[in-house]
Structures are given as structure tokens and as C-alpha cells.
Design a protein around this motif. Structure first.
Motif, PDB file in Angstrom:
ATOM      1  N   ARG A 341       0.822  -1.205   0.000  1.00 51.00           N
ATOM      2  CA  ARG A 341       0.000   0.000   0.000  1.00 51.00           C
ATOM      3  C   ARG A 341       0.859   1.259   0.000  1.00 51.00           C
ATOM      4  O   ARG A 341       0.465   2.274  -0.583  1.00 51.00           O
ATOM      5  N   THR A 342       2.035   1.202   0.631  1.00 51.94           N
ATOM      6  CA  THR A 342       2.944   2.345   0.578  1.00 51.94           C
ATOM      7  C   THR A 342       3.466   2.558  -0.834  1.00 51.94           C
ATOM      8  O   THR A 342       3.543   3.696  -1.321  1.00 51.94           O
ATOM      9  N   PHE A 343       3.805   1.465  -1.508  1.00 49.09           N
ATOM     10  CA  PHE A 343       4.276   1.569  -2.892  1.00 49.09           C
ATOM     11  C   PHE A 343       3.194   2.149  -3.801  1.00 49.09           C
ATOM     12  O   PHE A 343       3.456   3.080  -4.578  1.00 49.09           O
ATOM     13  N   TYR A 350       3.315   9.859  -7.847  1.00 42.69           N
ATOM     14  CA  TYR A 350       4.388   9.979  -8.853  1.00 42.69           C
ATOM     15  C   TYR A 350       3.829   9.928 -10.268  1.00 42.69           C
ATOM     16  O   TYR A 350       4.182  10.751 -11.133  1.00 42.69           O
ATOM     17  N   ASN A 351       2.933   8.986 -10.522  1.00 37.73           N
ATOM     18  CA  ASN A 351       2.381   8.831 -11.864  1.00 37.73           C
ATOM     19  C   ASN A 351       1.505  10.024 -12.234  1.00 37.73           C
ATOM     20  O   ASN A 351       1.524  10.507 -13.372  1.00 37.73           O
ATOM     21  N   TRP A 352       0.718  10.510 -11.273  1.00 40.97           N
ATOM     22  CA  TRP A 352      -0.137  11.660 -11.534  1.00 40.97           C
ATOM     23  C   TRP A 352       0.703  12.896 -11.848  1.00 40.97           C
ATOM     24  O   TRP A 352       0.423  13.614 -12.810  1.00 40.97           O
ATOM     25  N   MET A 353       1.747  13.132 -11.064  1.00 43.68           N
ATOM     26  CA  MET A 353       2.613  14.281 -11.310  1.00 43.68           C
ATOM     27  C   MET A 353       3.397  14.122 -12.605  1.00 43.68           C
ATOM     28  O   MET A 353       3.655  15.095 -13.323  1.00 43.68           O
ATOM     29  N   PRO A 360       9.869  14.017 -14.051  1.00 44.19           N
ATOM     30  CA  PRO A 360      10.089  13.009 -15.100  1.00 44.19           C
ATOM     31  C   PRO A 360       9.512  11.655 -14.700  1.00 44.19           C
ATOM     32  O   PRO A 360       9.536  11.278 -13.524  1.00 44.19           O
ATOM     33  N   LYS A 361       8.984  10.932 -15.672  1.00 47.95           N
ATOM     34  CA  LYS A 361       8.462   9.577 -15.439  1.00 47.95           C
ATOM     35  C   LYS A 361       9.546   8.591 -15.870  1.00 47.95           C
ATOM     36  O   LYS A 361       9.640   8.241 -17.037  1.00 47.95           O
ATOM     37  N   HIS A 362      10.316   8.135 -14.914  1.00 51.36           N
ATOM     38  CA  HIS A 362      11.465   7.291 -15.231  1.00 51.36           C
ATOM     39  C   HIS A 362      11.043   5.934 -15.786  1.00 51.36           C
ATOM     40  O   HIS A 362      11.785   5.311 -16.553  1.00 51.36           O
ATOM     41  N   ASP A 363       9.865   5.467 -15.394  1.00 51.87           N
ATOM     42  CA  ASP A 363       9.401   4.177 -15.912  1.00 51.87           C
ATOM     43  C   ASP A 363       8.470   4.361 -17.114  1.00 51.87           C
ATOM     44  O   ASP A 363       7.916   3.380 -17.624  1.00 51.87           O
ATOM     45  N   ILE A 367       4.804   0.680 -15.205  1.00 53.52           N
ATOM     46  CA  ILE A 367       4.269  -0.071 -14.068  1.00 53.52           C
ATOM     47  C   ILE A 367       2.763   0.127 -13.987  1.00 53.52           C
ATOM     48  O   ILE A 367       1.993  -0.827 -13.844  1.00 53.52           O
ATOM     49  N   GLY A 368       2.341   1.385 -14.102  1.00 53.88           N
ATOM     50  CA  GLY A 368       0.912   1.663 -14.071  1.00 53.88           C
ATOM     51  C   GLY A 368       0.176   1.018 -15.224  1.00 53.88           C
ATOM     52  O   GLY A 368      -0.915   0.468 -15.055  1.00 53.88           O
ATOM     53  N   GLU A 369       0.766   1.049 -16.418  1.00 54.44           N
ATOM     54  CA  GLU A 369       0.110   0.443 -17.572  1.00 54.44           C
ATOM     55  C   GLU A 369       0.083  -1.076 -17.439  1.00 54.44           C
ATOM     56  O   GLU A 369      -0.867  -1.727 -17.864  1.00 54.44           O
ATOM     57  N   GLY A 370       1.130  -1.634 -16.864  1.00 52.91           N
ATOM     58  CA  GLY A 370       1.157  -3.082 -16.682  1.00 52.91           C
ATOM     59  C   GLY A 370       0.036  -3.569 -15.799  1.00 52.91           C
ATOM     60  O   GLY A 370      -0.550  -4.624 -16.044  1.00 52.91           O
ATOM     61  N   LEU A 371      -0.298  -2.789 -14.767  1.00 53.16           N
ATOM     62  CA  LEU A 371      -1.379  -3.145 -13.848  1.00 53.16           C
ATOM     63  C   LEU A 371      -2.679  -2.438 -14.197  1.00 53.16           C
ATOM     64  O   LEU A 371      -3.656  -2.561 -13.463  1.00 53.16           O
ATOM     65  N   ARG A 372      -2.667  -1.690 -15.309  1.00 53.66           N
ATOM     66  CA  ARG A 372      -3.846  -0.939 -15.774  1.00 53.66           C
ATOM     67  C   ARG A 372      -4.274   0.087 -14.726  1.00 53.66           C
ATOM     68  O   ARG A 372      -5.440   0.222 -14.386  1.00 53.66           O
TER      69      ARG A 372
END
Length: 525
Positions: A341-343, A350-353, A360-363, A367-372
Motif C-alpha cells: 500500500r505504501t508503494f 508519482y504517476n499523476w505528477m 520526469p516519469k522514469h518508468d 508499471i501503471g500500464e502493466g497493472l492498468r
């Protein structure tokens, strides 16, 4: 009144969570029904040999190919049954085990992702709500589990009605970020030139005048024909979506007032537009903000002297029970749950910003797209001044001449939207007839979403042809059983027409129209 009352943002009443669980579960059941209520005509959006070709299946990673496996129609029926079963268990609160809620997230995410043309922002929002539901205690009250627990012991295992913790803060913050991201994207796209900003303030007018999802009723006609009213509603929508969720987060015991305003906004959307689930999701999440003192008044809970009655501190920020040293129960969790839950909380921010390009979005959002779990929120980012009016027509050709028979024969020039929706054959309306209530002509809101996305994007001719050929196979099977001549050609045509400005009595500018068409030849048995 202390400032602490206003800033206890990580506190939620367990009755709010219970109401949220019930409403979300009912929404999942309703969503499954609307996805598959047309039988095979709906199921073929989800099967391997259905309407969608490879170009319409963007998830090609090995994980997604397994997770979103499409299979045949029998496999999809099993998936639908599993979805309904898990949604029922969730709604009734049979168990609060994370396994059940994780399975629900996995199954519904797969269901949504198998049909991306019909996917919209409400589906993405539901996935985030299901994610945070995995970490929240949703069955402490108003559930089968709570009922069984009360039968086993008379002791009050959860003396506090309020709980606090990172998952509580996370689901609240997710609601705020969704609305705030939507508003900021509108500003980032066009800035002060946006239809959502003064001096234009024309977004509501063009949204209700257009063909996509707009209902044709007294309210929409009143709004589109009254410029000052449509401008007020545009400004009101921007202010509410931008400010009300923040007030809900920081508003302490009065946060439900802003939530009521948001509920009214989404209820108004139900009356004027036919979106997939957006209005319903927007209304149900508002129960998260209901504070303890409101529940107590509604349910008649008050002070008492016996051991089963809760007492309250006057200076507590949420009117929370104080039987324990702490005013709120904390959410207990295993170490792996705390890490997860912390992650997810950190990644949400991070993803929203990153989508705002503030960091910058380093990934690259992988990760977000992988889990939708994307934080890219789009809801009427721009509102165009052109309507797209689609018609889906089946033609029966004469065996000798190869041309369509007379238009006045209802069995030769068929309105396929009408047949899929009602099961009855109907002559196709003349294409020159510009309907003002196009949303009523589609079989469902998801059909409208998919077809509209295709005609608004370039390079979709192959996708439309694949869809047309498969639909023709299904329709001809029915016609053969009824002893009717088979359809030789399916045509998706649409008319682009300019919308009239605010204050106009008519909706379309008939002087500026352009027709497009894509045809698919049927493979006859």
C-alpha cells in the motif's frame, strides 16, 4: 472549534466504507449486465474471433496476453459467471479477505481490457477504487461477515466507528486527483482558449449539442437554446470539479456539503448525457465523505449509559467514538500489505505528477500500464464543434443485378443498430435525416463509445471492416433461420455536420455537412 477538526483527512467512517462496498458491488453487477445484455452481439466484442482485429488489441505484453485472454464464446460466458459471482460476494460482504478483493480486481480488469474501443474513464476509475478496496476493511458493518461475527459474540470487537490509515488517505486522495487531473488537462490542452474557460464557456453547450452521448429531451434543449444558462453550467462544472473534492478532503465535519454538490452534478449528467458509467461512479464515491455525525443523526445513534452505547468527545474532528485511547481504529496489516500500500500510494502521486509533466516519469508509466492503473484522466478535455452522426446499414443485393432492392422494402435496407438493440427488422432512415438524439439509436452506451471512437480517428477502416464482416455473419444467421434473404454488405456511414452556436434554435448547420462510409462485404454461406 479546533483546527484538528478540519485536517483529519485520513479518517473514514466504517459505515461510509460499507455503503461504498455495497454501491460499488451493485455497480459492478450493473456494468456486467450492460456489457453482455445483448447476448452474442455483445459477447463478440470480447472473443478471439469476434469484432476486434489485432489492431484493436493494444495489450500485447506476455502478461496481458495471459491476463486478458479472449478465447471463444464459451470461455467468455464462464468469465461473465465468475465476474457476477465475485461481485455478489463483494456486495454482500461475505468475507473481507484480500484474496477475494484481489480476484475481483483481476477479473474485472480483464473484462474491461478485452474491449478497449468501448473503454472509458469510468472503467479506469473503478479499477483504482477496487485496488484501494483491497487494503480497506469494508465489512465491519452491514455485511454477512459482521452478522456472523455478532452471532458468535456479544462483545463489540470494533468499538470505534471511524478508522484511519494510509489506505483511507489513499482512496480519498485518488478521488481528488482524478477530478483535479481532469480539470488541469483541460487547461493544459487549450489554456485560456479552452471552451471551459471565460470568455467562451461554451463546453456544456457543444457537449449537449453534439451527437456523442447527448440526450434529446427538454433539459438539453433548454440548456443549448439558453446561452447564459449553458455558460453558468460550464463555469459551475469547472469550479465544482476543481474545488469541491479538495474541500471534501480538507473540510472536516462539513465535507459532506461539498460531496452533496458533486452528487448533484453527476445526477444532472444522468439527465442530460448517456455516458457508460461515469455518472454512477461519480455519485457512489461521494459516500466516502459522509462524516460520523451525519451517520449518527440519520441512524439515530446517540449518547447512552450502557456498555454497548458509544460516547463522543465534543472536540473530536469527526465526532468519532472514544472508547479506546485513540479516537480512531488503525488499519492493521501484515508487513507485505504495508509495503504494497505504501508503494501504490507513492506511485499514484508519482504517476499523476508525471502525467502533468511536473516530474520526469522514469518508468514511462510502464508499471501503471502493466497493472492498468494509469493516472491520465480525460473527461471532455476538448469539446468539438462538429457532430458525427453514424448509421449502420445492411444491404441485400439482387442476385441478377448486384444492386440494392427498393429502399421501401424493410427487409432489404436494414437498420442494423435497431436490430441488434430490439431484435426487430426496420428500414434504415434516410441519411439526410439528421437525428438530434443519436444516443438512443445505438444498442448501448458501450456500442456508442466504440463506434464513435472509430469514426473520430483516422486509420480505422480495417477495424470497421473486420467489425462489419463479423456482425454480418451473426445477422445472416438470424435471417437464415427466419427465411429472409441474406445481407450482402454492411456499411458504417456517418455525417459530419457543424454545430450551431449557443442560442440557436436548431442544433445542426445543414449547409456544412460531409458524408463518409466504410463498407464490408459479407461472406455468405
Amino acid at each position: 472549534m479546533s483546527m484538528r477538526r478540519y485536517f483529519q483527512i485520513s479518517v473514514i467512517d466504517v459505515r461510509s466504507l460499507a455503503a461504498f462496498r455495497i454501491l460499488l458491488g451493485l455497480l459492478l453487477l450493473y456494468d456486467t449486465y450492460t456489457r453482455f445484455s445483448l447476448g452474442r452481439f455483445d459477447l463478440y466484442w470480447y472473443t478471439q474471433d469476434g469484432y476486434l482485429g489485432q489492431s484493436e488489441l493494444p495489450h500485447q505484453a506476455p502478461l496481458h496476453k495471459l491476463w486478458f485472454y479472449r478465447g471463444n464464446i464459451e470461455f467468455q460466458i464462464v468469465c461473465v459467471g465468475l465476474s457476477i459471482f465475485l461481485s455478489l460476494l463483494f456486495t454482500l460482504g461475505v468475507s473481507d479477505t484480500p484474496i477475494l478483493k484481489i480476484l475481483l480486481f483481476v477479473v474485472h480488469t480483464a473484462e474491461q481490457s478485452r474491449n478497449m474501443p468501448a473503454h472509458d474513464g469510468s472503467d479506469s476509475f473503478v479499477r483504482h477504487l477496487l485496488l484501494w478496496s483491497c487494503f480497506l476493511p469494508l465489512t465491519r458493518v452491514w455485511s454477512m461477515q459482521a452478522r456472523q461475527r455478532s452471532r458468535r459474540t456479544s462483545k463489540n470487537l470494533f468499538p470505534n466507528y471511524t478508522i484511519s490509515g494510509l489506505p483511507c488517505l489513499a482512496i480519498k486522495l485518488q478521488i481528488v486527483l482524478m477530478y483535479l487531473g481532469t480539470v488541469l488537462l483541460r487547461l493544459e490542452t487549450m489554456g485560456w482558449k479552452s471552451e471551459w474557460m471565460p470568455p467562451q464557456l461554451t463546453a456544456v453547450h457543444y457537449a449537449l449539442s453534439g451527437s456523442f452521448a447527448a440526450r434529446d429531451n427538454f433539459m438539453t434543449r433548454l440548456i443549448t437554446q439558453t446561452p447564459w444558462l449553458s455558460r453558468i453550467m460550464t463555469a459551475q462544472a469547472m469550479l465544482l470539479e476543481g474545488l469541491a473534492p479538495i474541500f471534501c478532503l480538507l473540510g472536516g465535519p462539513y465535507r459532506h456539503l461539498a460531496a452533496m454538490a458533486m452528487f448533484a452534478l453527476h445526477f444532472g449528467l444522468i439527465l442530460t448525457v448517456n455516458l457508460v458509467n461515469w455518472q454512477l461512479v461519480g455519485m457512489l464515491v461521494q459516500v466516502i465523505w459522509i462524516p460520523t455525525h451525519v451517520w449518527d443523526r440519520c441512524l439515530g445513534v446517540g449518547e447512552g449509559t450502557d456498555n454497548t452505547t458509544l460516547t463522543y468527545k465534543k472536540d473530536d474532528g469527526d465526532g468519532a467514538p472514544t472508547r479506546r485511547k485513540s479516537a480512531h481504529d488503525s488499519i492493521d496489516a501484515a508487513p507485505i500489505s504495508r509495503c504494497l500500500r505504501t508503494f501504490f500510494f507513492a506511485y499514484m502521486i508519482y504517476n499523476w505528477m508525471g502525467n502533468r509533466k511536473w516530474i520526469p516519469k522514469h518508468d514511462h508509466g510502464d508499471i501503471g500500464e502493466g497493472l492498468r492503473l494509469s493516472q491520465y484522466w480525460v473527461m471532455y478535455r476538448t469539446v468539438g464543434t462538429t457532430a458525427h452522426l453514424p448509421f449502420l446499414t445492411g444491404y441485400c443485393h439482387d442476385d441478377r443485378t448486384g444492386v440494392a432492392k427498393q429502399h421501401n422494402d424493410t427487409l432489404q435496407v436494414v437498420d442494423l443498430f435497431h436490430y441488434v438493440k430490439t431484435g426487430n427488422w426496420k428500414i434504415q432512415d434516410p441519411l439526410e435525416l439528421l437525428h438530434t438524439g443519436m444516443t438512443d439509436h445505438f444498442p448501448s452506451a458501450r456500442w456508442e463509445r466504440a463506434i464513435t471512437q472509430w469514426i473520430q480517428q483516422s486509420g480505422k477502416r480495417t477495424a470497421i471492416k473486420t467489425f462489419g464482416r463479423k456482425l454480418c455473419t451473426l445477422v445472416n444467421s438470424d435471417r437464415q433461420n427466419q427465411g429472409l434473404p441474406q445481407i450482402n454488405e454492411v456499411e458504417l456511414s456517418w455525417i459530419d455536420v457543424e454545430l450551431m452556436p449557443p442560442g440557436s434554435t436548431s442544433r445542426y448547420n445543414r449547409k456544412k455537412m460531409k458524408r463518409h462510409a466504410v463498407s464490408a462485404t459479407c461472406r455468405l454461406a
